[in-house]
Motif scaffolding. Structure first.
Motif, PDB file in Angstrom:
ATOM      1  N   SER A  96       4.144  -9.836 -11.540  1.00  0.00           N
ATOM      2  CA  SER A  96       4.864  -9.370 -10.350  1.00  0.00           C
ATOM      3  C   SER A  96       5.033  -7.856 -10.378  1.00  0.00           C
ATOM      4  CB  SER A  96       6.232 -10.051 -10.255  1.00  0.00           C
ATOM      5  OG  SER A  96       7.112  -9.594 -11.271  1.00  0.00           O
ATOM      6  N   GLY A  97       5.305  -7.308 -11.565  1.00  0.00           N
ATOM      7  CA  GLY A  97       5.409  -5.857 -11.683  1.00  0.00           C
ATOM      8  C   GLY A  97       4.092  -5.166 -11.385  1.00  0.00           C
ATOM      9  N   LEU A  98       2.995  -5.723 -11.895  1.00  0.00           N
ATOM     10  CA  LEU A  98       1.674  -5.132 -11.651  1.00  0.00           C
ATOM     11  C   LEU A  98       1.294  -5.217 -10.175  1.00  0.00           C
ATOM     12  CD1 LEU A  98      -0.293  -6.486 -14.757  1.00  0.00           C
ATOM     13  CD2 LEU A  98       0.543  -4.156 -14.378  1.00  0.00           C
ATOM     14  N   VAL A  99       1.560  -6.363  -9.567  1.00  0.00           N
ATOM     15  CA  VAL A  99       1.246  -6.525  -8.142  1.00  0.00           C
ATOM     16  C   VAL A  99       2.071  -5.559  -7.302  1.00  0.00           C
ATOM     17  CG1 VAL A  99       1.396  -8.111  -6.180  1.00  0.00           C
ATOM     18  CG2 VAL A  99       0.498  -8.916  -8.366  1.00  0.00           C
ATOM     19  N   ALA A 100       3.350  -5.413  -7.637  1.00  0.00           N
ATOM     20  CA  ALA A 100       4.218  -4.509  -6.886  1.00  0.00           C
ATOM     21  C   ALA A 100       3.733  -3.066  -6.996  1.00  0.00           C
ATOM     22  CB  ALA A 100       5.656  -4.625  -7.396  1.00  0.00           C
ATOM     23  N   THR A 126       0.684  -2.067  -7.664  1.00  0.00           N
ATOM     24  CA  THR A 126      -0.595  -1.958  -6.958  1.00  0.00           C
ATOM     25  C   THR A 126      -0.388  -1.870  -5.453  1.00  0.00           C
ATOM     26  OG1 THR A 126      -1.682  -3.246  -8.700  1.00  0.00           O
ATOM     27  CG2 THR A 126      -2.829  -3.058  -6.596  1.00  0.00           C
ATOM     28  N   TRP A 127       0.534  -2.680  -4.948  1.00  0.00           N
ATOM     29  CA  TRP A 127       0.755  -2.709  -3.501  1.00  0.00           C
ATOM     30  C   TRP A 127       1.350  -1.399  -2.997  1.00  0.00           C
ATOM     31  CZ3 TRP A 127      -1.492  -6.777  -1.274  1.00  0.00           C
ATOM     32  CH2 TRP A 127      -1.345  -6.916   0.110  1.00  0.00           C
ATOM     33  N   GLN A 128       2.309  -0.842  -3.729  1.00  0.00           N
ATOM     34  CA  GLN A 128       2.894   0.415  -3.266  1.00  0.00           C
ATOM     35  C   GLN A 128       1.895   1.558  -3.394  1.00  0.00           C
ATOM     36  OE1 GLN A 128       4.496   3.396  -4.656  1.00  0.00           O
ATOM     37  NE2 GLN A 128       3.409   3.202  -6.606  1.00  0.00           N
ATOM     38  N   TRP A 129       0.994   1.476  -4.374  1.00  0.00           N
ATOM     39  CA  TRP A 129      -0.066   2.475  -4.483  1.00  0.00           C
ATOM     40  C   TRP A 129      -1.014   2.387  -3.291  1.00  0.00           C
ATOM     41  CZ3 TRP A 129      -5.349   1.349  -5.071  1.00  0.00           C
ATOM     42  CH2 TRP A 129      -6.169   2.459  -5.281  1.00  0.00           C
ATOM     43  N   MET A 130      -1.316   1.171  -2.862  1.00  0.00           N
ATOM     44  CA  MET A 130      -2.209   0.985  -1.715  1.00  0.00           C
ATOM     45  C   MET A 130      -1.585   1.558  -0.448  1.00  0.00           C
ATOM     46  SD  MET A 130      -3.787  -2.553  -0.139  1.00  0.00           S
ATOM     47  CE  MET A 130      -4.395  -3.047  -1.746  1.00  0.00           C
ATOM     48  N   VAL A 131      -0.281   1.341  -0.275  1.00  0.00           N
ATOM     49  CA  VAL A 131       0.407   1.884   0.898  1.00  0.00           C
ATOM     50  C   VAL A 131       0.378   3.405   0.869  1.00  0.00           C
ATOM     51  CG1 VAL A 131       2.614   2.039   2.102  1.00  0.00           C
ATOM     52  CG2 VAL A 131       1.868  -0.144   1.155  1.00  0.00           C
ATOM     53  N   SER A 132       0.567   3.983  -0.306  1.00  0.00           N
ATOM     54  CA  SER A 132       0.564   5.439  -0.427  1.00  0.00           C
ATOM     55  C   SER A 132      -0.805   6.026  -0.100  1.00  0.00           C
ATOM     56  CB  SER A 132       0.967   5.849  -1.850  1.00  0.00           C
ATOM     57  OG  SER A 132       2.241   5.364  -2.185  1.00  0.00           O
ATOM     58  N   CYS A 133      -1.856   5.361  -0.559  1.00  0.00           N
ATOM     59  CA  CYS A 133      -3.209   5.899  -0.390  1.00  0.00           C
ATOM     60  C   CYS A 133      -3.792   5.615   0.987  1.00  0.00           C
ATOM     61  CB  CYS A 133      -4.131   5.334  -1.470  1.00  0.00           C
ATOM     62  SG  CYS A 133      -3.697   5.826  -3.143  1.00  0.00           S
ATOM     63  N   SER A 134      -3.570   4.412   1.490  1.00  0.00           N
ATOM     64  CA  SER A 134      -4.192   4.031   2.766  1.00  0.00           C
ATOM     65  C   SER A 134      -3.313   3.037   3.515  1.00  0.00           C
ATOM     66  CB  SER A 134      -5.578   3.429   2.517  1.00  0.00           C
ATOM     67  OG  SER A 134      -6.178   3.049   3.733  1.00  0.00           O
ATOM     68  N   PRO A 135      -2.380   3.533   4.335  1.00  0.00           N
ATOM     69  CA  PRO A 135      -1.528   2.615   5.112  1.00  0.00           C
ATOM     70  C   PRO A 135      -2.331   1.669   5.997  1.00  0.00           C
ATOM     71  CG  PRO A 135      -0.657   4.849   5.184  1.00  0.00           C
ATOM     72  CD  PRO A 135      -2.005   4.937   4.533  1.00  0.00           C
ATOM     73  N   SER A 136      -3.444   2.151   6.536  1.00  0.00           N
ATOM     74  CA  SER A 136      -4.263   1.315   7.414  1.00  0.00           C
ATOM     75  C   SER A 136      -4.802   0.096   6.674  1.00  0.00           C
ATOM     76  CB  SER A 136      -5.424   2.143   7.973  1.00  0.00           C
ATOM     77  OG  SER A 136      -6.310   1.329   8.705  1.00  0.00           O
ATOM     78  N   LYS A 137      -5.387   0.320   5.506  1.00  0.00           N
ATOM     79  CA  LYS A 137      -5.926  -0.795   4.728  1.00  0.00           C
ATOM     80  C   LYS A 137      -4.815  -1.715   4.237  1.00  0.00           C
ATOM     81  CE  LYS A 137     -10.051   1.669   3.129  1.00  0.00           C
ATOM     82  NZ  LYS A 137     -10.796   2.192   1.952  1.00  0.00           N
ATOM     83  N   ALA A 138      -3.662  -1.133   3.902  1.00  0.00           N
ATOM     84  CA  ALA A 138      -2.550  -1.948   3.409  1.00  0.00           C
ATOM     85  C   ALA A 138      -2.058  -2.913   4.480  1.00  0.00           C
ATOM     86  CB  ALA A 138      -1.410  -1.044   2.942  1.00  0.00           C
ATOM     87  N   ILE A 139      -1.908  -2.425   5.707  1.00  0.00           N
ATOM     88  CA  ILE A 139      -1.420  -3.280   6.788  1.00  0.00           C
ATOM     89  C   ILE A 139      -2.420  -4.394   7.095  1.00  0.00           C
ATOM     90  CG2 ILE A 139      -0.977  -3.323   9.278  1.00  0.00           C
ATOM     91  CD1 ILE A 139       0.505  -0.717   8.994  1.00  0.00           C
ATOM     92  N   ALA A 190       4.035 -12.605  -3.724  1.00  0.00           N
ATOM     93  CA  ALA A 190       4.637 -13.819  -4.270  1.00  0.00           C
ATOM     94  C   ALA A 190       3.580 -14.889  -4.513  1.00  0.00           C
ATOM     95  CB  ALA A 190       5.704 -14.336  -3.309  1.00  0.00           C
ATOM     96  N   ALA A 191       2.638 -15.005  -3.582  1.00  0.00           N
ATOM     97  CA  ALA A 191       1.585 -16.009  -3.727  1.00  0.00           C
ATOM     98  C   ALA A 191       0.706 -15.717  -4.941  1.00  0.00           C
ATOM     99  CB  ALA A 191       0.738 -16.058  -2.458  1.00  0.00           C
ATOM    100  N   ILE A 192       0.395 -14.439  -5.154  1.00  0.00           N
ATOM    101  CA  ILE A 192      -0.416 -14.076  -6.324  1.00  0.00           C
ATOM    102  C   ILE A 192       0.310 -14.455  -7.612  1.00  0.00           C
ATOM    103  CG2 ILE A 192      -1.392 -12.140  -7.616  1.00  0.00           C
ATOM    104  CD1 ILE A 192      -1.882 -10.753  -4.932  1.00  0.00           C
ATOM    105  N   CYS A 193       1.597 -14.140  -7.675  1.00  0.00           N
ATOM    106  CA  CYS A 193       2.381 -14.471  -8.872  1.00  0.00           C
ATOM    107  C   CYS A 193       2.493 -15.981  -9.059  1.00  0.00           C
ATOM    108  CB  CYS A 193       3.770 -13.846  -8.767  1.00  0.00           C
ATOM    109  SG  CYS A 193       3.761 -12.037  -8.758  1.00  0.00           S
TER     110      CYS A 193
END
Length: 364
Positions: free
Chosen positions: A8-12, A14-27, A287-290
């Motif tokens: 869960s820590g790793l997924v969290a 990774t997800w916040q890094w994705m939002v920082s780098c590319s909001p479009s891809k994250a959404i 949550a699903a990944i975890c």
């Protein structure tokens, strides 16, 4: 379960890094991957094979279908959602990454302790172990909400000052003030905002299902919507901005913020905003990944605990991802509130006015 906490820590992160780098891809990834991941969780529960597992699996698959339909329905709003997220997070406050990583680490440590408590309750096998587990999960939910809202208030205050006055405010000072002076409002808001949010979201769903064909259903849905609207006014996430900026109580801040949105004609814009849905579905995806990690691991090692571990992993993963995404949500909240207070501010472009005009054209 500790493996689920670590994942869960790793997924969290990774997800916040994705939002920082590319909001479009994250959404786009959030809205399209979440149904697939939930469907995978449903299949996992069906594979487990017990009666309860099969029931949960069917529910998960149905939810995945509903999420897919919802994604198709809101697809036209993606462009604006990407734009508002990109504009509001363009210049993150200083040390945002460090602050978010620290919050995630605190969440991981706290979740690990609670997981140990759940393991102890399971090992004792007393008649009160279910009660202990429920209390532990409630503690987890509220505590993670508190961590998330501390981040939310801290970052939203810094971003509000930037949007409203063009000044930079030190994140460390904002965090210190939140801890020293605002924890009462944080605690109350952490308990009320999720409940009121669920009620308001369910009222919209009921309204869509009821429609206007059946007079009785329509009247019931309308009554429920009125109650939900009243509760949403006195307890909403937008109020956290005024909590941090003006040191208001959570309820008063929520009322003042919503009244301000109404005065400047932003209610329809706020109702159609996808930021909340993005954060929620991101939490569901994490949550699903975890749940998949914990469930598959337990299914291979100790099958009898697979359902229980999967559920715990799902909850922990959800809350961890919500903590990770508190900072972009705070940026969007601050942008909206600062704009509502001064629409002519020099740091605002045509993003919000253009969207308001578009909504008005659709309503006519």
């Amino acid at each position: 379960m500790l493996a689920s906490v670590a994942s869960s820590g790793l997924v969290a992160l990774t997800w916040q890094w994705m939002v920082s780098c590319s909001p479009s891809k994250a959404i786009k990834a959030c809205f399209w991957l979440s149904p697939l991941l939930i469907c995978s969780v449903g299949i996992l529960f069906l594979i487990i094979g017990s009666a309860s597992g099969s029931a949960i699996g069917v529910i998960a698959i149905v939810c995945a279908v509903i999420q897919s339909l919802y994604t198709c329905w809101v697809n036209p709003r993606f462009e604006y959602a990407i734009k508002i997220l990109s504009v509001s997070t363009a210049f993150p406050p200083a040390k945002t990454t460090f602050f978010v990583v620290l919050s995630i680490m605190v969440g991981v440590v706290y979740s690990s302790l609670l997981v140990s408590g759940i393991g102890g309750a399971t090992a004792t096998g007393t008649e009160f172990d279910i009660l202990f587990k429920v209390l532990i999960l409630l503690s987890l939910a509220w505590s993670m909400q508190v961590i998330k809202n501390v981040v939310l208030i801290t970052i939203s205050r810094v971003k509000y000052i930037h949007f409203a006055y063009g000044a930079d405010f030190y994140t460390g000072i904002a965090f210190r003030d939140t801890i020293n002076h605002l924890m009462g409002s944080v605690s109350i808001g952490s308990a009320l905002a999720p409940i009121f949010g669920v009620i308001r979201g369910s009222s919209r769903t009921i309204g869509l299902v009821a429609g206007d064909r059946d007079e009785f259903l329509f009247s019931c849905a309308d009554c429920y919507a009125s109650v939900a609207m009243s509760l949403g006014k006195i307890g909403n996430r937008w109020g956290f901005v005024h909590v941090g900026v003006y040191n208001k109580g959570f309820i008063q801040a929520s009322v003042d913020t919503w009244d301000m949105f109404r005065r400047v004609g932003m209610e329809a814009l706020i109702d159609s905003d996808l930021t909340g849905a993005f954060c929620f579905l991101s939490g569901i995806a994490g949550a699903a990944i975890c749940a998949l990690v914990g469930g598959i691991w337990t299914l291979a090692v100790h099958e009898s605990y697979a359902i229980e571990v999967s559920i715990y992993a799902f909850l922990i993963g959800y809350f961890m991802c919500r903590v990770a995404l508190a900072w972009p949500q705070a940026c969007v909240l601050a942008y909206y509130v600062a704009y509502a207070e001064n629409p002519q501010g020099p740091r605002f472009d045509s993003t919000i006015p253009g969207r308001i005009q578009e909504l008005q054209r659709h309503q006519t």
